[in-house]
Design a protein around this motif. Structure first.
Motif, short mmCIF file in Angstrom:
data_model
loop_
_atom_site.label_atom_id
_atom_site.label_comp_id
_atom_site.label_asym_id
_atom_site.label_seq_id
_atom_site.Cartn_x
_atom_site.Cartn_y
_atom_site.Cartn_z
N UNK A 33 0.83 -1.20 0.00
CA UNK A 33 0.00 0.00 0.00
C UNK A 33 0.86 1.25 0.00
N UNK A 34 0.27 2.34 -0.39
CA UNK A 34 0.99 3.61 -0.40
C UNK A 34 1.58 3.98 0.95
N UNK A 35 0.79 3.94 2.00
CA UNK A 35 1.32 4.28 3.31
C UNK A 35 2.54 3.46 3.71
N UNK A 36 2.55 2.22 3.32
CA UNK A 36 3.69 1.37 3.68
C UNK A 36 4.96 1.85 2.98
N UNK A 37 4.84 2.15 1.70
CA UNK A 37 6.00 2.68 0.97
C UNK A 37 6.46 3.98 1.61
#
Lengths: 139, 139
Positions: free
Chosen positions: A74-78
DNA sequence: CGTCTACCTTGACGCCTGTCGAAGCAGGGG
DNA sequence: CCCCTGCTTCGACAGGCGTCAAGGTAGACG
């Protein structure tokens, strides 16, 4: 917790110096803490790949949108991983218009590399720039 | 090259090769996993210091009893950290009589170091030995 | 044999960390 | 103006990791 702890200075250069090979003399407690901070940041496959993607990207910088597509994350993880790399002093990001571009700090990589090799015979890799060039983390 | 029936295979040499700088081209998923395993092992101050103590010790090897005294940590904890370093392929231990002696694998350090530097123009540091020399993990 | 030292393994506990969904901030166009 | 896209932050949850005390194994010494 206070949000931006940009407060942390990692004086990698100050503590490690420019060339104190791991095998020459034992690391001090402070040195090992600083170095471990960097190694820990690189101790994750995703972050290591992010670092490589940014470093090898044309122009020396990469947009987050390019990085996100490579992973099934997910975006937040990146974003989280980029933050870790940023706080380790390995990369820094800059916003230009809608997009955010990241670039690596080659000096830090070179310093870490220099610490690992036993002697570095005539190695030019040891010090491309001066130790002063070490980027202050902006987080 | 299945090694002995040991547990983990870390084919660092196989996956990373002898010289694939991080900044030249993006790491593959497999490469990043292998590399991250080594970096994670080095991502702890105690382990980093253990590594340095062993590497810089006279004769190239150090007894566990020497290492334990340096830290304010229990014996089992030191033993645990040594195991992590061992399973990462960074060190190996040998029992001689009552004592166990550990020594580092300089090839692995050299390989990891070579991956970090951007270009390594004429660097000889890249390959002191051959990649085949990579130590088999004994776990 | 028994015991002592050196080192490792086990089991348990608490913190740290990777991951996600939801919500928030920053710009660019309608 | 409102909305839409790109990226970050927040809150929460599961799993991993560092640490220790207790117990186990290997060898030396009497």
């Amino acid at each position: 917790m206070s949000k931006q702890g940009g407060t942390e200075e990692h004086a990698l250069a100050e503590v490690v110096g420019c060339c104190s090979p791991l095998a020459r003399e034992p690391l001090s407690a402070a040195q090992s803490v600083e170095l471990a901070r960097v190694f820990k940041a690189m101790g994750d496959p995703v972050r290591l790949r992010l670092l490589s993607l940014i470093a090898s990207h044309a122009g020396g910088e990469a947009c987050v949108c390019d990085l996100t597509d490579v992973f099934d994350l997910s975006g937040p993880t990146i974003s989280h991983h980029l933050k870790v790399l940023r706080e380790a002093g390995l990369i820094s990001g800059e916003r230009r218009g809608t997009w955010v571009y990241y670039r690596v700090h080659p000096d830090v990589l070179a310093q870490v590399s220099a610490v690992l090799v036993p002697a570095a015979p005539d190695s030019p890799a040891a010090m491309p720039g001066d130790r002063e060039a070490l980027p202050v983390v902006e987080a």
